[in-house]
Design a protein around this motif. Structure first.
Motif, mmCIF file in Angstrom:
data_model
loop_
_atom_site.group_PDB
_atom_site.id
_atom_site.type_symbol
_atom_site.label_atom_id
_atom_site.label_comp_id
_atom_site.label_asym_id
_atom_site.label_seq_id
_atom_site.Cartn_x
_atom_site.Cartn_y
_atom_site.Cartn_z
ATOM 1 N N LYS A 220 -1.446 2.163 3.302
ATOM 2 C CA LYS A 220 -1.858 0.787 2.987
ATOM 3 C C LYS A 220 -2.798 0.805 1.783
ATOM 4 C CE LYS A 220 -4.543 -3.100 4.542
ATOM 5 N NZ LYS A 220 -5.203 -3.799 5.646
ATOM 6 N N ILE A 221 -2.503 -0.048 0.819
ATOM 7 C CA ILE A 221 -3.362 -0.162 -0.365
ATOM 8 C C ILE A 221 -4.136 -1.470 -0.283
ATOM 9 C CG2 ILE A 221 -3.389 -0.319 -2.907
ATOM 10 C CD1 ILE A 221 -2.364 2.412 -1.862
ATOM 11 N N ASN A 222 -5.444 -1.379 -0.446
ATOM 12 C CA ASN A 222 -6.254 -2.593 -0.570
ATOM 13 C C ASN A 222 -6.169 -3.041 -2.025
ATOM 14 O OD1 ASN A 222 -7.357 -2.786 2.116
ATOM 15 N ND2 ASN A 222 -8.581 -0.979 1.634
ATOM 16 N N VAL A 223 -5.545 -4.183 -2.238
ATOM 17 C CA VAL A 223 -5.356 -4.687 -3.601
ATOM 18 C C VAL A 223 -6.571 -5.571 -3.911
ATOM 19 C CG1 VAL A 223 -3.825 -5.978 -5.130
ATOM 20 C CG2 VAL A 223 -2.870 -4.648 -3.225
ATOM 21 N N PRO A 279 4.125 0.494 9.140
ATOM 22 C CA PRO A 279 4.388 -0.712 8.332
ATOM 23 C C PRO A 279 4.362 -2.012 9.133
ATOM 24 C CG PRO A 279 6.362 0.691 8.463
ATOM 25 C CD PRO A 279 5.222 1.479 9.030
ATOM 26 N N ASP A 280 4.626 -1.925 10.429
ATOM 27 C CA ASP A 280 4.576 -3.144 11.245
ATOM 28 C C ASP A 280 3.166 -3.465 11.730
ATOM 29 O OD1 ASP A 280 7.342 -3.830 11.161
ATOM 30 O OD2 ASP A 280 7.731 -2.115 12.473
ATOM 31 N N GLU A 281 2.232 -2.554 11.492
ATOM 32 C CA GLU A 281 0.855 -2.754 11.975
ATOM 33 C C GLU A 281 -0.124 -2.712 10.807
ATOM 34 O OE1 GLU A 281 0.086 -3.186 15.161
ATOM 35 O OE2 GLU A 281 1.981 -2.675 16.132
ATOM 36 N N ARG A 282 0.356 -3.081 9.640
ATOM 37 C CA ARG A 282 -0.437 -2.948 8.413
ATOM 38 C C ARG A 282 -1.817 -3.604 8.530
ATOM 39 N NH1 ARG A 282 2.024 -5.944 3.246
ATOM 40 N NH2 ARG A 282 0.649 -7.629 3.849
ATOM 41 N N ASP A 283 -1.859 -4.768 9.149
ATOM 42 C CA ASP A 283 -3.123 -5.516 9.183
ATOM 43 C C ASP A 283 -4.146 -4.901 10.131
ATOM 44 O OD1 ASP A 283 -2.240 -7.505 7.301
ATOM 45 O OD2 ASP A 283 -0.818 -8.049 8.865
ATOM 46 N N ARG A 284 -3.687 -3.974 10.975
ATOM 47 C CA ARG A 284 -4.650 -3.315 11.874
ATOM 48 C C ARG A 284 -5.309 -2.109 11.218
ATOM 49 N NH1 ARG A 284 -1.832 -2.630 17.533
ATOM 50 N NH2 ARG A 284 -3.753 -1.485 17.888
ATOM 51 N N VAL A 312 -9.222 -9.500 -1.516
ATOM 52 C CA VAL A 312 -8.565 -8.242 -1.127
ATOM 53 C C VAL A 312 -7.240 -8.599 -0.458
ATOM 54 C CG1 VAL A 312 -8.704 -6.083 0.185
ATOM 55 C CG2 VAL A 312 -10.799 -7.098 -0.749
ATOM 56 N N GLU A 313 -6.149 -8.153 -1.082
ATOM 57 C CA GLU A 313 -4.816 -8.357 -0.492
ATOM 58 C C GLU A 313 -4.286 -6.991 -0.063
ATOM 59 O OE1 GLU A 313 -3.713 -12.299 -3.145
ATOM 60 O OE2 GLU A 313 -2.839 -10.388 -3.742
ATOM 61 N N SER A 314 -3.118 -6.946 0.560
ATOM 62 C CA SER A 314 -2.603 -5.615 0.886
ATOM 63 C C SER A 314 -1.151 -5.433 0.496
ATOM 64 C CB SER A 314 -2.799 -5.239 2.349
ATOM 65 O OG SER A 314 -2.803 -6.330 3.163
ATOM 66 N N CYS A 315 -0.834 -4.152 0.333
ATOM 67 C CA CYS A 315 0.494 -3.741 -0.111
ATOM 68 C C CYS A 315 0.681 -2.322 0.424
ATOM 69 C CB CYS A 315 0.502 -3.761 -1.638
ATOM 70 S SG CYS A 315 2.125 -3.520 -2.387
ATOM 71 N N MET A 316 1.893 -1.811 0.398
ATOM 72 C CA MET A 316 2.102 -0.448 0.926
ATOM 73 C C MET A 316 2.799 0.450 -0.092
ATOM 74 S SD MET A 316 3.170 -1.163 4.873
ATOM 75 C CE MET A 316 4.200 -2.571 4.554
ATOM 76 N N TYR A 317 2.407 1.707 -0.077
ATOM 77 C CA TYR A 317 3.112 2.758 -0.805
ATOM 78 C C TYR A 317 3.930 3.542 0.224
ATOM 79 C CZ TYR A 317 -0.190 2.826 -4.894
ATOM 80 O OH TYR A 317 -0.950 2.566 -6.004
#
Ligand SMILES: Cc1cc2nc3c(=O)[nH]c(=O)nc-3n(C[C@H](O)[C@H](O)[C@H](O)COP(=O)(O)OP(=O)(O)OC[C@H]3O[C@@H](n4cnc5c(N)ncnc54)[C@H](O)[C@@H]3O)c2cc1C
Ligand SMILES: O=C(O)[C@@H]1CCCCN1
Length: 386
Positions: A220-223, A279-284, A312-317
């Motif tokens: 998870k990347i903190n954007v 990926p289904d629990e990104r916000d946790r 701060v938004e989020s994205c995934m690598y």
């Protein structure tokens, strides 16, 4: 052939799946693009307004691919009459003796136009930035910003204009390999001669239906967006460039940024790693270790920004052990093609990845040497590690 049958099914309508579907439709293949979420969405890796495009790389093969890729971006802009790329240049800063020299040599060897910024001239060219002690700096003048959300809308739109079918809100729950592949979603069953899997962070979930697992780590990347103390100091209209700060003692991974553009007065600066996530629990996943590193860096090197993130938004690598992509045929089912593990730098390659995955799915010789991207490199790696 029933109405549910296609020449090719592509699973995942992120940047890579969308460009692949578009290329297939351009080649007159009856193509279905399946997406689990309702489009557009912000739950994967391709959302948000901007991404960096650059030729500055460690390896020649990425720089070579970018030569053609810039042309493909420009072709798409013309075809759809839309602006997807804005040239800003990319400032590369790093300890003089490290990776910086590799970037510089690759750029010089490939005759990419660059400007070297000697320390004494640095602030005259790049105001409001402090170059770290012992760092050197150059600008890749071909680099810039890609408009990400607009890209997805455009490619998907062009695909549909070519007769392609998009079914969103259709999570794939099963794949049955065979000479005709059967793909089952929450609300339908589809068949095709060929399948392309471009499922981003969910690649291994889908590949488990085909008996394959890849060494992929989802991060998870903190954007983070940071407020300008004086509005406009780091603005795209004032020709502030994108930047990459290469690894240093202080930060073990790149720090990178894009000029303020999408949110007025806010500049995007992120750390090139984060914490592992489902990926289904990104916000946790709430780790903010990256933000501490960014705050220290911004305080020292970007004195014109308030060193507390305003947004701060989020994205995934989806990261491979060597940070190189996976572009290959499935090892046991040759009519299944895999595009995965884009390791946080795949967006700019979308047009070329789409072309290559289309070529692979059609059994054509790919336009580039794909050996750095083969699945078997992982097997060789794990054997030699024994
Ligand atoms: C913060 C951040 C900054 C980045 N910066 C840059 C940059 O500056 N330059 C650059 O070139 N790249 C950059 N990248 C990397 C780039 O954005 C990614 O490499 C790229 O978006 C990956 O695209 P993808 O299509 O593989 O994955 P995704 O966009 O995640 O697409 C996969 C799709 O598959 C769908 N899917 C998954 N499972 C199923 C299923 N079961 N059924 C149906 N659909 C499914 C997902 O919902 C998703 O839409 C950045 C990435 C991040 C996160
Ligand atoms: O792909 C890119 O260009 C950026 C650079 C820095 C790390 C994240 N991705």
């Amino acid at each position: 052939m029933s109405s549910q049958d296609y020449d090719c099914i592509v699973i995942g309508a992120g940047v890579q799946g969308s460009f692949t579907a578009y290329n297939l439709a351009k080649n007159n293949k009856k193509t279905l693009l399946l997406e689990q979420f309702v489009l557009p969405h912000s739950r994967g890796s391709s959302h948000g307004q901007t991404r960096i495009i650059r030729k500055a790389y460690d390896e020649d093969y990425y720089t070579h691919m970018m030569e053609e890729c810039y042309q493909l971006w420009s072709q798409l802009e013309k075809e759809a009459n839309v602006k997807l790329y804005r040239r800003t240049g990319l400032l590369v800063m790093g300890p003089e003796q490290g990776d910086y020299q590799v970037f510089k040599s690759t750029l010089e060897r490939n005759k990419v136009p660059i400007v070297i910024l000697p320390r004494e001239e640095f602030s005259q060219h790049i105001p409001h930035v402090n170059l770290s002690q012992g760092n050197a700096a150059l600008v890749d003048t071909t680099a810039g910003v890609l408009y990400a959300d607009r890209t997805l809308k455009t490619v998907q739109g062009q695909f549909q204009k070519l007769g392609g079918v998009i079914k969103d809100g259709q999570k794939v729950i099963d794949i049955t390999p065979g000479s005709v592949v059967t793909v089952t979603t929450v609300s339908g069953v589809y068949r095709a001669k060929r399948l392309v899997i471009t499922a981003g962070p969910w690649a291994n979930t889908l590949l488990s239906h085909t008996g394959l697992q890849l060494p992929l780590q989802v991060i998870k990347i903190n954007v983070c967006y940071w407020r300008e103390k004086i509005p406009g100091s780091y603005n795209v209209q004032h020709r502030f460039p994108c930047f990459i700060q290469l690894e240093s003692e202080e930060a073990k991974h790149h720090i990178y940024g894009l000029p303020s553009n999408e949110y007025p007065g806010l500049m995007k600066i992120c750390y090139h790693t984060g914490a592992e996530t489902d990926p289904d629990e990104r916000d946790r996943q709430t780790d903010r270790g990256d933000i501490d590193i960014l705050q220290r860096y911004i305080t020292r090197c970007f004195p014109g920004l308030v060193p507390i993130p305003a947004v701060v938004e989020s994205c995934m690598y989806t990261v491979t052990p060597d940070n190189h992509f996976v572009l290959d045929l499935h090892p046991t089912h040759s009519n299944i093609v895999i595009g995965a593990g884009f390791s946080g730098h795949g967006f700019k390659f979308g047009p070329i990845v789409g072309k290559l995955l289309c070529e692979l799915s059609q059994g054509e010789v790919p336009s580039y040497d794909l050996s750095p991207f083969r699945i078997r490199r992982f097997q060789a790696h794990s054997k030699s590690a024994l």
